[in-house]
Design a protein around this motif. Structure first.
Motif, mmCIF file in Angstrom:
data_model
loop_
_atom_site.group_PDB
_atom_site.id
_atom_site.type_symbol
_atom_site.label_atom_id
_atom_site.label_comp_id
_atom_site.label_asym_id
_atom_site.label_seq_id
_atom_site.Cartn_x
_atom_site.Cartn_y
_atom_site.Cartn_z
ATOM 1 N N GLU A 364 0.819 -1.215 0.000
ATOM 2 C CA GLU A 364 0.000 0.000 0.000
ATOM 3 C C GLU A 364 0.847 1.257 0.000
ATOM 4 O OE1 GLU A 364 -3.422 -0.503 3.051
ATOM 5 O OE2 GLU A 364 -2.046 -2.174 3.360
ATOM 6 N N SER A 384 -9.016 2.506 -7.438
ATOM 7 C CA SER A 384 -9.835 1.480 -6.787
ATOM 8 C C SER A 384 -9.204 1.043 -5.466
ATOM 9 C CB SER A 384 -9.955 0.261 -7.706
ATOM 10 O OG SER A 384 -8.727 -0.450 -7.732
ATOM 11 N N ARG A 385 -9.959 0.252 -4.727
ATOM 12 C CA ARG A 385 -9.437 -0.351 -3.491
ATOM 13 C C ARG A 385 -8.290 -1.301 -3.847
ATOM 14 N NH1 ARG A 385 -10.687 -1.858 1.753
ATOM 15 N NH2 ARG A 385 -10.233 -4.011 2.307
ATOM 16 N N ARG A 387 -6.169 -4.612 -4.033
ATOM 17 C CA ARG A 387 -6.535 -6.030 -3.953
ATOM 18 C C ARG A 387 -5.280 -6.862 -4.140
ATOM 19 N NH1 ARG A 387 -7.939 -3.634 -8.473
ATOM 20 N NH2 ARG A 387 -7.226 -4.493 -10.460
ATOM 21 N N GLY A 452 -5.816 -1.795 5.204
ATOM 22 C CA GLY A 452 -6.611 -0.879 6.021
ATOM 23 C C GLY A 452 -6.584 -1.135 7.512
ATOM 24 N N LEU A 570 -7.971 4.910 0.759
ATOM 25 C CA LEU A 570 -7.819 3.683 -0.029
ATOM 26 C C LEU A 570 -8.209 2.453 0.787
ATOM 27 C CD1 LEU A 570 -4.426 4.438 -1.817
ATOM 28 C CD2 LEU A 570 -6.671 4.350 -2.876
ATOM 29 N N TYR A 572 -10.367 2.468 3.282
ATOM 30 C CA TYR A 572 -11.765 2.550 3.727
ATOM 31 C C TYR A 572 -12.747 2.061 2.669
ATOM 32 C CZ TYR A 572 -16.126 4.477 5.543
ATOM 33 O OH TYR A 572 -17.412 4.616 6.009
ATOM 34 N N ILE A 573 -12.479 2.353 1.407
ATOM 35 C CA ILE A 573 -13.471 2.080 0.362
ATOM 36 C C ILE A 573 -13.673 0.580 0.141
ATOM 37 C CG2 ILE A 573 -13.168 4.275 -0.839
ATOM 38 C CD1 ILE A 573 -11.390 2.780 -2.862
ATOM 39 N N GLU A 574 -14.851 0.245 -0.401
ATOM 40 C CA GLU A 574 -15.193 -1.137 -0.759
ATOM 41 C C GLU A 574 -15.046 -1.328 -2.269
ATOM 42 O OE1 GLU A 574 -15.976 -3.838 1.078
ATOM 43 O OE2 GLU A 574 -15.553 -2.719 2.900
ATOM 44 N N GLU A 575 -15.359 -2.536 -2.755
ATOM 45 C CA GLU A 575 -15.169 -2.872 -4.171
ATOM 46 C C GLU A 575 -15.978 -1.984 -5.108
ATOM 47 O OE1 GLU A 575 -12.992 -5.002 -5.465
ATOM 48 O OE2 GLU A 575 -12.254 -5.368 -3.442
#
Length: 607
Positions: A364, A384-385, A387, A452, A570, A572-575
């Motif tokens: 990250e 985007s988040r 992955r 996160g 980055l 905190y957000i979901e897909e």
């Protein structure tokens, strides 16, 4: 000539004092005048490096002591920048392992030392910060020995010299009872212990490129150590790829060497020295620059694979183009290509969409630094988040990256940390008291479970915990991990947020925006205190009437909004969400801005 050269790297965990120690080298070798004004941590020259107090890019400097030139490389301490560390170690003949006298060897020390030991480099151990109140230098020395033994060090590598030092105070000593005056004992130890470069002075010119920079005046600058022969200005040389294929032939238009903190042009580079060469347009990191007669490339180290990926796409919000001047997909792709050229730990690829690109890296922090740098350069983009990058074997089994996590916490917080880590599918491998009311916990955890977690960890430990992570291996997929439990508050209107509207909305959960900022439909303006998303109107003002109020109107008292950093956003957000990054703002938004589109998408997902 090579007998008067020593090439060394300083490696350590982040914050153990590498860059400060190099400052002492420069001052005491005469690289600075007595009255010269020099910034502390002179080697950390980038804005982000100074702000965050970390080293991101490996840098070279050079000092002269006792008639011998010592080329010193200050390497990054974060595993996310491991690509830099691996390449640098192939340039040097010895390493100084700097360890904090209180914290001892931490995971990043382990990561870099294992690379150095595999290359056969003999370390000099410096126990730094022995003037700390909680210093335990002798115990730390024993821990370093145990670490080397566990990493498979040879008997010769285990017979390492140890010095005790304070980089901030500018002294080093062979024992704790010796005089604490300057770092002369370390200079002497380097000349005794680090071998001169093993080079063929009379052979054809060969150099492995280890770092790359772009200069607006001379183009690419390729840096490495000359393994054999010599190079003169304007000499015709060629570049060979890692596989040995000829790439291009060019003239060495400029040769520069490191002298103190400056680069000085030189007419001739000799075997064993670290130099930078300009003149090539395509040659890159891990290529071999060599004489026209050479056909075999020099061996380049394999690089550990990326473990994390993100999608970078153009900004498609209604506010796109209002704050940045670099907004097109072509501009973003060109910038990513330029980054990937010099940073071989980063991989970029195109996706099915012409407006989105996949960027894979080590962690990250590495990807966050890239986004922050682009943002400061005037780019607007949606991200985007993060992955994880899965591997699938021939039988179709999925494997995911695992990390070794070492946590130092006060005894009172061990329970909550163990509980939270177990929810993230982590397995505890060690739990030992580290003295002073603290415990050291070691876990093996899936990388995706740690995305996160750091900010939550700091909250759980009241800011006193220290967490260090290191890529361990790929292991079978550990199963689903629950994500964010709460929903978000989504704006339904465009305009400027109004204090009265936010005052009514804030009872539903913490807000991310203050009054008076631009909002648009689909933008996330806060967190819902309960599961599920709620659509709200943040621009709705108070209705005016012609009736006189009986008493004073209620004062609108807004709770200060949650200020999210880029890394926190980055994580905190979901897909189904994105982070909108511009030079002036970091906003959260839904991928689908239209509420009807979001409902259709949810129904399709359920079906």
């Amino acid at each position: 000539m090579t007998q008067n050269i020593r090439n060394i790297a300083i490696i350590a965990h982040v914050d153990h004092g590498k860059t400060t120690f190099v400052d002492a080298f420069l001052k005491q070798s005469g690289a600075f005048r007595e009255n010269q004004q020099v910034a502390t941590c002179a080697m950390d020259s980038g804005d982000l490096e100074r702000e965050r107090g970390i080293t991101i890019f490996a840098k070279c400097t050079s000092v002269e002591w006792g008639g011998t030139r010592i080329n010193i490389v200050d390497t990054p301490g974060h595993a996310d920048f491991g690509g830099e560390v691996e390449r640098i170690l192939s340039m040097v003949d010895g390493v100084i392992v700097l360890v904090d006298a209180a914290e001892g060897p931490l995971p990043q020390t382990k990561f870099v030392v294992s690379k150095a030991l595999k290359l056969g480099l003999r370390p000099i151990v410096v126990i730094n910060k022995v003037d700390r109140a909680d210093a335990r230098p002798i115990e730390v020395q024993n821990e370093v020995f145990d670490l080397f033994a566990n990493l498979g060090a040879t008997d010769e590598q285990l017979d390492f010299p140890t010095l005790f030092a304070s980089g901030r105070e500018g002294w080093a000593a062979n024992s704790l009872t010796d005089e604490r005056k300057d770092i002369t004992p370390l200079f002497k130890k380097i000349l005794e212990h680090v071998p001169a470069p093993q080079c063929d002075e009379n052979g054809p010119f060969k150099m492995l490129v280890t770092t790359l920079e772009a200069d607006p005046f001379v183009g690419r600058i390729l840096t490495g150590r000359i393994v054999s022969g010599k190079i003169k200005t304007n000499q015709m040389i060629k570049a060979l790829s890692r596989e040995g294929k000829p790439m291009e032939t060019a003239r060495a238009s400029k040769i520069v060497a490191f002298r103190g903190l400056k680069r000085q042009p030189i007419e001739e580079g000799l075997a064993g020295d670290i130099v930078s060469i300009a003149g090539f347009s395509d040659a890159t990191v891990a290529d071999t620059l060599c004489d026209q007669s050479v056909t075999e490339p020099l061996h380049a180290l394999p690089i550990d694979p990326p473990t994390l990926a993100m999608t970078f796409s153009i900004n498609t919000s209604p506010l796109a183009g209002t704050e940045g001047d670099k907004v097109t997909s072509r501009m973003i792709w060109d910038r990513l290509e330029k980054e990937a050229e010099g940073n071989i730990a980063l991989q970029i690829s195109r996706t099915d969409s012409t407006d989105a690109f996949e960027v894979a890296g080590r962690g990250e922090l590495q990807l966050g630094i890239l986004i922050e740098t682009m943002r400061r350069e005037g780019y607007e983009l949606s991200v985007s988040r993060p992955r994880v990058v899965f591997h699938t074997d021939e039988q179709g089994h999925r494997f995911e990256p695992m990390e070794e996590v070492v946590v130092d916490v006060d005894d009172a917080y061990t329970g909550v940390v163990v509980e939270k880590m177990s929810l993230r599918k982590a397995e505890m491998t060690e739990m030992i008291p580290s003295g002073g009311g603290k415990t050291r916990l070691t876990f093996l955890a899936p990388s995706r479970g740690l995305i996160g977690y750091h900010s939550e960890f700091l909250t759980d430990t009241c800011g006193t915990g220290v967490m260090n992570r290191l890529f361990h291996s790929y292991a079978p997929y550990k199963g689903p991990i629950s994500g964010r439990r709460n929903g978000v508050l989504i704006s339904t209107e465009s305009g400027k947020s109004v204090a009265y509207a936010l005052w009514n909305i804030q009872e539903r959960g913490p807000l991310f925006i203050p009054a008076g900022v631009s909002v648009y439909p689909g933008m996330i303006i806060g967190a819902n205190a309960k599961p599920g998303d709620i659509e709200v109107n943040p621009i709705k003002g108070k209705k005016l009437t012609n009736m006189r109020a009986a008493g004073k109107d209620e004062a609108v008292a807004l709770i200060p909004p949650v200020q999210m950093s880029l890394e926190a956003a980055l994580a905190y957000i979901e897909e189904d969400e994105l982070v909108e990054v511009t030079p002036k703002n970091i906003r959260l938004r839904k991928k689908l801005l239209d509420s009807n589109e979001r409902r259709k998408y949810e129904r399709r997902k359920e079906d």
